[in-house]
Design a protein around this motif. Sequence first.
Motif, PDB file in Angstrom:
ATOM      1  N   ALA A  70       0.818  -1.209   0.000  1.00 29.29           N
ATOM      2  CA  ALA A  70       0.000   0.000   0.000  1.00 29.29           C
ATOM      3  C   ALA A  70       0.854   1.262   0.000  1.00 29.29           C
ATOM      4  CB  ALA A  70      -0.938  -0.013   1.206  1.00 29.29           C
ATOM      5  N   ALA A  71       1.860   1.307   0.883  1.00 24.10           N
ATOM      6  CA  ALA A  71       2.701   2.495   0.946  1.00 24.10           C
ATOM      7  C   ALA A  71       3.465   2.703  -0.353  1.00 24.10           C
ATOM      8  CB  ALA A  71       3.669   2.381   2.124  1.00 24.10           C
ATOM      9  N   ALA A  72       4.034   1.634  -0.895  1.00 22.40           N
ATOM     10  CA  ALA A  72       4.821   1.748  -2.125  1.00 22.40           C
ATOM     11  C   ALA A  72       3.957   2.094  -3.326  1.00 22.40           C
ATOM     12  CB  ALA A  72       5.579   0.452  -2.388  1.00 22.40           C
ATOM     13  N   THR A  73       2.699   1.707  -3.302  1.00 25.23           N
ATOM     14  CA  THR A  73       1.799   1.945  -4.430  1.00 25.23           C
ATOM     15  C   THR A  73       1.155   3.318  -4.387  1.00 25.23           C
ATOM     16  OG1 THR A  73       1.307  -0.424  -4.572  1.00 25.23           O
ATOM     17  CG2 THR A  73      -0.252   1.061  -5.639  1.00 25.23           C
ATOM     18  N   TYR A  74       0.770   3.796  -3.201  1.00 26.30           N
ATOM     19  CA  TYR A  74      -0.088   4.976  -3.103  1.00 26.30           C
ATOM     20  C   TYR A  74       0.584   6.215  -2.522  1.00 26.30           C
ATOM     21  CZ  TYR A  74      -3.513   1.342  -4.029  1.00 26.30           C
ATOM     22  OH  TYR A  74      -4.184   0.292  -4.590  1.00 26.30           O
ATOM     23  N   LEU A  75       1.793   6.096  -1.968  1.00 28.56           N
ATOM     24  CA  LEU A  75       2.470   7.302  -1.501  1.00 28.56           C
ATOM     25  C   LEU A  75       2.811   8.214  -2.679  1.00 28.56           C
ATOM     26  CD1 LEU A  75       5.082   6.192   1.212  1.00 28.56           C
ATOM     27  CD2 LEU A  75       3.091   7.670   1.557  1.00 28.56           C
ATOM     28  N   PRO A  76       2.700   9.520  -2.511  1.00 30.78           N
ATOM     29  CA  PRO A  76       3.185  10.446  -3.545  1.00 30.78           C
ATOM     30  C   PRO A  76       4.680  10.255  -3.786  1.00 30.78           C
ATOM     31  CG  PRO A  76       1.854  11.601  -1.894  1.00 30.78           C
ATOM     32  CD  PRO A  76       2.101  10.214  -1.355  1.00 30.78           C
ATOM     33  N   ASP A  77       5.154  10.790  -4.900  1.00 23.23           N
ATOM     34  CA  ASP A  77       6.543  10.560  -5.299  1.00 23.23           C
ATOM     35  C   ASP A  77       7.552  10.999  -4.235  1.00 23.23           C
ATOM     36  OD1 ASP A  77       5.739   9.451  -7.671  1.00 23.23           O
ATOM     37  OD2 ASP A  77       6.049  11.264  -8.860  1.00 23.23           O
ATOM     38  N   ASP A  78       7.334  12.160  -3.621  1.00 22.10           N
ATOM     39  CA  ASP A  78       8.288  12.634  -2.610  1.00 22.10           C
ATOM     40  C   ASP A  78       8.328  11.683  -1.413  1.00 22.10           C
ATOM     41  OD1 ASP A  78       8.843  14.783  -4.190  1.00 22.10           O
ATOM     42  OD2 ASP A  78       7.789  16.273  -2.966  1.00 22.10           O
ATOM     43  N   GLY A  79       7.173  11.194  -1.006  1.00 21.73           N
ATOM     44  CA  GLY A  79       7.120  10.256   0.113  1.00 21.73           C
ATOM     45  C   GLY A  79       7.759   8.925  -0.228  1.00 21.73           C
ATOM     46  N   PHE A  80       7.523   8.457  -1.447  1.00 22.75           N
ATOM     47  CA  PHE A  80       8.143   7.204  -1.881  1.00 22.75           C
ATOM     48  C   PHE A  80       9.658   7.330  -1.888  1.00 22.75           C
ATOM     49  CE2 PHE A  80       9.897   4.401  -5.123  1.00 22.75           C
ATOM     50  CZ  PHE A  80       9.351   3.182  -4.759  1.00 22.75           C
ATOM     51  N   ALA A  81      10.148   8.463  -2.373  1.00 25.37           N
ATOM     52  CA  ALA A  81      11.600   8.675  -2.410  1.00 25.37           C
ATOM     53  C   ALA A  81      12.186   8.683  -1.000  1.00 25.37           C
ATOM     54  CB  ALA A  81      11.913   9.987  -3.123  1.00 25.37           C
ATOM     55  N   GLU A  82      11.484   9.320  -0.062  1.00 21.53           N
ATOM     56  CA  GLU A  82      11.986   9.401   1.317  1.00 21.53           C
ATOM     57  C   GLU A  82      11.973   8.043   2.010  1.00 21.53           C
ATOM     58  OE1 GLU A  82      10.778  11.384   5.648  1.00 21.53           O
ATOM     59  OE2 GLU A  82       9.715  12.009   3.830  1.00 21.53           O
ATOM     60  N   VAL A  83      10.885   7.291   1.810  1.00 18.93           N
ATOM     61  CA  VAL A  83      10.713   6.046   2.550  1.00 18.93           C
ATOM     62  C   VAL A  83      11.429   4.879   1.873  1.00 18.93           C
ATOM     63  CG1 VAL A  83       9.018   4.351   3.374  1.00 18.93           C
ATOM     64  CG2 VAL A  83       8.529   6.803   3.549  1.00 18.93           C
ATOM     65  N   PHE A  84      11.280   4.767   0.560  1.00 15.00           N
ATOM     66  CA  PHE A  84      11.797   3.594  -0.143  1.00 15.00           C
ATOM     67  C   PHE A  84      13.132   3.854  -0.839  1.00 15.00           C
ATOM     68  CE2 PHE A  84       7.353   2.596   0.446  1.00 15.00           C
ATOM     69  CZ  PHE A  84       7.370   1.248   0.760  1.00 15.00           C
ATOM     70  N   THR A  85      13.171   4.818  -1.745  1.00 10.74           N
ATOM     71  CA  THR A  85      14.375   5.037  -2.543  1.00 10.74           C
ATOM     72  C   THR A  85      15.592   5.349  -1.668  1.00 10.74           C
ATOM     73  OG1 THR A  85      12.968   5.918  -4.305  1.00 10.74           O
ATOM     74  CG2 THR A  85      15.345   6.298  -4.489  1.00 10.74           C
ATOM     75  N   ALA A  86      15.388   6.167  -0.657  1.00  6.17           N
ATOM     76  CA  ALA A  86      16.504   6.563   0.218  1.00  6.17           C
ATOM     77  C   ALA A  86      17.061   5.398   1.020  1.00  6.17           C
ATOM     78  CB  ALA A  86      16.059   7.676   1.163  1.00  6.17           C
ATOM     79  N   HIS A  87      16.291   4.325   1.138  1.00  6.60           N
ATOM     80  CA  HIS A  87      16.747   3.145   1.880  1.00  6.60           C
ATOM     81  C   HIS A  87      16.961   1.940   0.957  1.00  6.60           C
ATOM     82  CE1 HIS A  87      14.651   5.649   4.952  1.00  6.60           C
ATOM     83  NE2 HIS A  87      15.698   5.287   5.684  1.00  6.60           N
ATOM     84  N   ASP A  88      17.163   2.211  -0.330  1.00  6.21           N
ATOM     85  CA  ASP A  88      17.387   1.140  -1.318  1.00  6.21           C
ATOM     86  C   ASP A  88      16.292   0.080  -1.258  1.00  6.21           C
ATOM     87  OD1 ASP A  88      19.774   2.315  -2.252  1.00  6.21           O
ATOM     88  OD2 ASP A  88      20.904   1.396  -0.620  1.00  6.21           O
ATOM     89  N   ASN A  89      15.085   0.535  -0.954  1.00  2.00           N
ATOM     90  CA  ASN A  89      13.888  -0.339  -0.886  1.00  2.00           C
ATOM     91  C   ASN A  89      13.933  -1.357   0.261  1.00  2.00           C
ATOM     92  OD1 ASN A  89      12.509   0.843  -3.028  1.00  2.00           O
ATOM     93  ND2 ASN A  89      13.472  -0.498  -4.539  1.00  2.00           N
ATOM     94  N   VAL A 129       3.042  14.191  16.449  1.00  2.61           N
ATOM     95  CA  VAL A 129       4.175  13.904  15.573  1.00  2.61           C
ATOM     96  C   VAL A 129       3.902  14.519  14.206  1.00  2.61           C
ATOM     97  CG1 VAL A 129       5.416  12.079  14.351  1.00  2.61           C
ATOM     98  CG2 VAL A 129       4.808  11.780  16.763  1.00  2.61           C
ATOM     99  N   PHE A 130       4.827  15.319  13.711  1.00  5.54           N
ATOM    100  CA  PHE A 130       4.624  15.923  12.398  1.00  5.54           C
ATOM    101  C   PHE A 130       4.821  14.887  11.296  1.00  5.54           C
ATOM    102  CE2 PHE A 130       6.334  17.962   8.543  1.00  5.54           C
ATOM    103  CZ  PHE A 130       5.216  18.716   8.204  1.00  5.54           C
ATOM    104  N   VAL A 131       3.833  14.789  10.413  1.00  2.00           N
ATOM    105  CA  VAL A 131       3.905  13.893   9.256  1.00  2.00           C
ATOM    106  C   VAL A 131       3.623  14.723   8.010  1.00  2.00           C
ATOM    107  CG1 VAL A 131       3.000  11.824   8.146  1.00  2.00           C
ATOM    108  CG2 VAL A 131       3.035  11.974  10.648  1.00  2.00           C
ATOM    109  N   PRO A 132       4.584  14.860   7.099  1.00  2.00           N
ATOM    110  CA  PRO A 132       4.326  15.631   5.880  1.00  2.00           C
ATOM    111  C   PRO A 132       3.265  14.959   5.019  1.00  2.00           C
ATOM    112  CG  PRO A 132       6.401  14.466   5.707  1.00  2.00           C
ATOM    113  CD  PRO A 132       5.936  14.284   7.120  1.00  2.00           C
ATOM    114  N   VAL A 133       2.554  15.751   4.251  1.00  2.00           N
ATOM    115  CA  VAL A 133       1.521  15.209   3.356  1.00  2.00           C
ATOM    116  C   VAL A 133       2.102  14.138   2.448  1.00  2.00           C
ATOM    117  CG1 VAL A 133      -0.038  15.780   1.437  1.00  2.00           C
ATOM    118  CG2 VAL A 133       0.116  17.310   3.411  1.00  2.00           C
ATOM    119  N   SER A 134       3.352  14.276   2.078  1.00  2.00           N
ATOM    120  CA  SER A 134       3.984  13.323   1.160  1.00  2.00           C
ATOM    121  C   SER A 134       4.123  11.927   1.770  1.00  2.00           C
ATOM    122  CB  SER A 134       5.363  13.831   0.733  1.00  2.00           C
ATOM    123  OG  SER A 134       6.217  13.988   1.865  1.00  2.00           O
ATOM    124  N   ARG A 135       3.997  11.813   3.090  1.00  2.00           N
ATOM    125  CA  ARG A 135       4.046  10.500   3.736  1.00  2.00           C
ATOM    126  C   ARG A 135       2.653  10.056   4.196  1.00  2.00           C
ATOM    127  NH1 ARG A 135       6.677  10.367   8.257  1.00  2.00           N
ATOM    128  NH2 ARG A 135       8.167  12.083   8.269  1.00  2.00           N
TER     129      ARG A 135
END
Length: 381
Positions: A81-100, A195-201
């Motif tokens: 769900a997170a990988a499919t529906y997060l906006p691009d900035d959120g996906f980059a922060e959560v997944f791409t930055a950690h090599d998935n 806890v602050f959560v950006p819209v992108s996450r």
Amino acid sequence: MAQGMRELVAEQAAESERNRTLTDAIVDEMWASGLMTALSPAAAGGIEPSFAEMIETWIEMAWQDGSFGWIGIANLPSRFAAATYLPDDGFAEVFTAHDNHVTMGGQFFPNGQGLTTDGGYLLSGSWSFGSGTGHSQYVAAGFFPLDNGEMRWISEGVPDMQVAVVPRTDIQFNDGWHVQGLKGTGSYDYSAQEVFVPVSRTFPLFARQPHRGESPASRMGLMPVTAAGHASWALGVAKSMLDDVTELAATKYRMSDMASLASRPTFQKGLAHHVAAWRAARLLVLDAFTAAEAAVGAGSDLTPALRADMRAAAVYATDTARSCAEWAHLVAGTSAVREGSRLERAFRDIYTGTQHAFISEKVAIDCAQIWLGIIEDQFGL
């Protein structure tokens, strides 16, 4: 991938129960085998399997061990769900930055509130049954957005419901996972306070417009994937009990009875009935989910009737699996009550996992009301 883990899961199941979360060895092998990422879109390292592949994999995992199977229907869909529906900035922060290399679990039901603030939300709330959070780097937390303290509505009678993806370090774990069954799932209670959560996450709980992923499942949303998981899990645990009692029957003798369990006509009839019921339930689940998948794959809408068909199949499969498990436990006699056997553990697991609200009587009633034309839709299906 799952079948290759049979020996390890069998060896580690008791330790997972003692730890109250899966052992590191099992989690590491889920990553090494590719199983942890398999359900996700390709951009997050997944293979985007069909519903039939998901269902058979979850049955296999739950057949091995109820807690292992439950992690399969918790971590894998959460990540999907997170990988499919997060906006691009959120996906980059959560997944791409950690090599998935990201494990995710948690509770998607909106037990929290998010006060709208500059660029995101201040998230507060308490969540129970955060399945798979014992080894998750990110935790999902469902919440209601509040604009100036007021609930946000997306249509008449339907509030906006969002999911926040929160780093583990921002979550307060309250444990509380002392339970009858599914002990090894690390399904901890947890909370957050402003806890602050950006819209992108964040993403909508009922999102069906994917930012990534090409499979029909990505256009069907989290609810069908979750329903398929619950049905498959129950079927897998019940199958383990049917298989174990079948193997036991050749050498099982009850006190004051010189005939083996396998030679008794009442056992033979019961086995035939419950194995047939299990097979029928599995076929119903495959039929309902692959029919909806085919319709969406061909460009049709995921209608309320298709969603009702899937959810009703999941409830029926769960009820059937529980009935099969109860019969297997009864005919196994005292062999089913000794701690440490898969049969004993599975019985505790089935009666814990089937308490879940997602496959409750209310869901079946909602489905019937759609079929009867009493209501047009139920947004939670």
